[in-house]
Write an enzyme that holds these catalytic residues in place. Structure first.
Site, PDB file in Angstrom:
ATOM      1  N   HIS A 120       3.692   6.453  -6.711  1.00 25.56           N
ATOM      2  CA  HIS A 120       3.019   7.842  -7.359  1.00 25.56           C
ATOM      3  C   HIS A 120       4.079   9.213  -6.874  1.00 25.56           C
ATOM      4  O   HIS A 120       3.943  10.107  -7.641  1.00 25.56           O
ATOM      5  CB  HIS A 120       1.685   7.982  -6.184  1.00 25.56           C
ATOM      6  N   HIS A 165       0.956  -0.993   0.205  1.00 21.23           N
ATOM      7  CA  HIS A 165       0.028  -0.023   0.020  1.00 21.23           C
ATOM      8  C   HIS A 165       0.804   1.350  -0.328  1.00 21.23           C
ATOM      9  O   HIS A 165       0.635   2.016  -0.859  1.00 21.23           O
ATOM     10  CB  HIS A 165      -0.845  -0.008   1.386  1.00 21.23           C
ATOM     11  N   GLU A 166       1.871   1.380   0.950  1.00 20.05           N
ATOM     12  CA  GLU A 166       2.599   2.301   1.051  1.00 20.05           C
ATOM     13  C   GLU A 166       3.587   2.629  -0.134  1.00 20.05           C
ATOM     14  O   GLU A 166       4.010   3.935  -0.579  1.00 20.05           O
ATOM     15  CB  GLU A 166       3.389   2.547   2.306  1.00 20.05           C
ATOM     16  N   HIS A 225       1.896   4.763  -2.802  1.00 23.06           N
ATOM     17  CA  HIS A 225       2.024   6.055  -2.545  1.00 23.06           C
ATOM     18  C   HIS A 225       3.423   6.554  -2.779  1.00 23.06           C
ATOM     19  O   HIS A 225       3.695   7.393  -3.717  1.00 23.06           O
ATOM     20  CB  HIS A 225       1.770   6.273  -1.139  1.00 23.06           C
TER      21      HIS A 225
END
Ligand SMILES: [Zn+2]
Length: 626
Positions: free
Chosen positions: A417, A410-411, A414
């Site tokens: 991104h 998940h991290e 980010h």
């Protein structure tokens, strides 16, 4: 400064992980390869202090442009250039102080660095406060001329136009001042709610069938509503919400005050509704909100199918709302070392193509991440992509379980991104807005779940993964959309000038939940005390039209993941419009360029099809088991 503040808020998405082992490592005993290397930002604190001092000096220069932005194109350009350069340096400075202080929150010297950083941020805010209002005061013809005269200004075109866009909703200076000072009054409901529900409201106490006496606080309610004994979980939910019934008028009129505050700002800023005002900050059309509600209504039968499956798996005659949090299957005890987790993630992300996978490899080998839970370290997990010329950092508290792997992937979403947006956009357009932020993280989580199901070693493992996947869709998509609709209904009542009381709020909430869970269709019985659940949810008084983004993010992410798995590289290439896009365009446009129209039904259709596919898989296993 609007952008500056929102950026720092987005990137520190915290995930709380409880149950860290009691015996913790000291940071000095952790091998370097498990620690981030923040010396790439500054070799030592002296370098940091030098930078802080030079930013202070630059602030004086920035102040000299005050009142002069409209004089000529050179002034406008020089002021914006300086403003962006300071912002970039300040982010780096803040990033270092934040990372260092999170390593061990007990070290006073590092906390003081963090405080110096905050103080500098406040000074920066004051020194640059004139920029937005002065740009707003420029007439359009003048701005057009400036941009024609000075080609370098083009870098700031989106930034400037985004400020000018809000002109019709900006008041004159003295009116703006009145609105700003009203903040001291309109923040009261959130304060009152926090103090009342956390400290002053008595909590109910119940005796469970085990003989255990339990006081139902918000966190113990969260724990005990999941218990296997059905009478116990009914008792827990009923007592917890009936307690809120006693205080519904107090909490309700406080909540009504909050909504009237929302309307006060919206009306004074010349919006017709609070929804228009809230969504306009990121240029999200209100039709996106309406489309979410319409599409979810249309697809409620798919939620009903899942609720019926739950009924069957729990072995109950009639499902009740208090049954919803009970796990369907025994959880599987996956074990992953950090290296195993990294290897798994690299496999999972293969469909994202080589540029993505190679960058994740760099993340893992070049010490972007801090893995181990150590004494004094900040809990939870986050990704911070604030240092534009460097790479993002991830803070983890690795506990060798599946949760750790899914948090890291998940991290990592980010982090990629931020990394790609920083790499492909000029600084001014690098910071992505919240509406797209959770897409990048959730696409990765979805790919992980798919992979795990495909590689499951037993039917029980598969059932567990599929079941928890569906529960996540239920709570994130359907439950959050019901919240979004509730928020909309209440705001509409206030906007029509109708009174709002604890009683009427509860009725709106209850009707809504009954609809979503198929009470009248006999799918899930929503007992009358559920009407007071709203009073327990802090989001309603703490935010305005925010929670719908949980639903939209997961819906878009599910759709992107489906497209990527089905279409391969062409879908990945399009998806990069989000990853590399930063804030170079409005979120809706970025999502469109990435291949999904948020105003169509496509993302919903793909998500619902996926849900049905998962339920088919579950039913197949259950039939086999019989
Ligand atoms: Zn996140």
């Amino acid at each position: 400064m609007k952008k500056l503040i929102s950026f720092l808020a987005i990137n520190l998405v915290l995930i709380m992980i409880s149950n860290l082992s009691a015996q913790q490592l000291e940071r000095k005993d952790v091998p370097d390869k498990y620690k981030w290397d923040n010396t790439i930002l500054y070799k030592n604190v002296d370098e940091w202090q030098n930078d802080r001092e030079s930013i202070e000096k630059q602030l004086d220069k920035l102040k000299q442009f005050k009142g002069k932005l409209g004089e000529n194109a050179d002034n406008l350009y020089s002021a914006l250039r300086l403003y962006m350069d300071i912002t970039k340096s300040y982010y780096k400075l803040a990033d270092y102080a934040g990372r260092l202080s999170d390593e061990d929150l007990r070290i006073g010297a590092n906390q003081s660095l963090n405080q110096q950083q905050t103080t500098l941020g406040t000074k920066f805010g004051e020194a640059s406060a004139y920029i937005n209002p002065e740009i707003l005061n420029l007439d359009s013809e003048k701005v057009r001329k400036f941009f024609e005269e000075k080609k370098e200004l083009n870098e700031f075109k989106f930034f400037v136009n985004d400020i000018l866009r809000l002109r019709e909703h900006t008041l004159n200076a003295s009116e703006e001042q009145i609105l700003a000072s009203a903040g001291m009054i309109t923040s009261t409901p959130a304060d009152v709610y926090g103090i009342f529900t956390n400290a002053e409201k008595p909590n109910p106490k119940v005796k469970l069938s085990t003989g255990e006496d339990v006081e139902l606080t918000s966190s113990s309610y969260g724990k005990y509503r999941t218990v296997q004994n059905r009478a116990d979980r009914e008792l827990v939910m009923k007592s917890f919400f009936e307690n809120y019934d006693k205080y519904k008028n107090t909490i309700g009129s406080n909540f009504a005050g909050k909504i009237r505050g929302d309307y006060f700002y919206a009306k004074n800023r010349k919006y017709n509704t609070v929804l228009e005002s809230a969504l306009n900050a990121n240029m999200i059309p209100t039709s996106v909100y309406d489309n979410l509600i319409d599409q979810i209504h249309k697809n409620l039968p798919t939620l009903y199918r899942f609720l019926k499956l739950k009924t069957k798996m729990l072995g109950v005659d009639q499902l009740h709302y208090y049954d919803l949090y009970t796990p369907l299957v025994k959880s599987v005890d996956f074990k992953f070392t950090i290296e195993e987790g990294q290897k798994l993630i690299l496999d999972v992300l293969k469909p994202m193509g080589s540029e993505y996978v190679n960058t994740v490899k760099k993340e893992f080998t070049e010490r972007w991440n801090d893995y181990m839970p150590t004494t004094g370290k900040r809990s939870g997990a986050y990704s911070s992509g604030a240092a534009y010329d460097y790479h993002p950092f991830i803070l983890m508290n690795w506990t060798d379980d599946y949760e750790s792997v899914s948090t890291l992937i998940h991290e990592t979403g980010h982090t990629m991104h931020s990394y790609f947006s920083n790499k492909y956009q000029p600084f001014v357009d690098s910071q992505y807005p919240i509406f797209v932020a959770e897409i990048a993280s959730t696409v990765n989580e979805t790919l992980l779940n798919n992979y795990m199901v495909q590689h499951a070693k037993s039917d029980d493992e598969k059932l567990y993964l599929l079941g928890s996947y569906l529960d996540n869709l239920r709570t994130t998509i359907f439950r959050q959309t019901s919240f979004a609709e509730f928020e909309l209904d209440l705001h509409k009542l206030i906007e029509k000038g109708e009174p709002l009381t604890g009683e009427s709020i509860s009725k709106v909430y209850y009707d809504n939940v009954k609809k979503y869970y198929g009470n009248d269709e006999g799918v899930c019985t929503v007992d009358p005390y559920v009407a007071y659940e709203w009073a327990f949810i802090p989001h309603f008084v703490n935010s305005t039209y925010y929670v719908y983004q949980y639903a939209t993010s997961l819906i878009y992410a599910t759709a992107f993941a489906e497209k990527i798995l089905k279409e391969g590289q062409p879908a990945v290439d399009k998806y990069y419009n989000i990853l590399k896009g930063g804030s170079s365009d409005y979120p809706i446009e970025l999502i469109k360029k990435a291949g999904i129209d948020p105003l169509s039904s496509e993302a919903f259709d793909l998500t619902i099809a996926k849900m049905n596919k998962v339920m088919d898989q579950m039913e197949e296993i259950l039939n086999k088991k019989k």
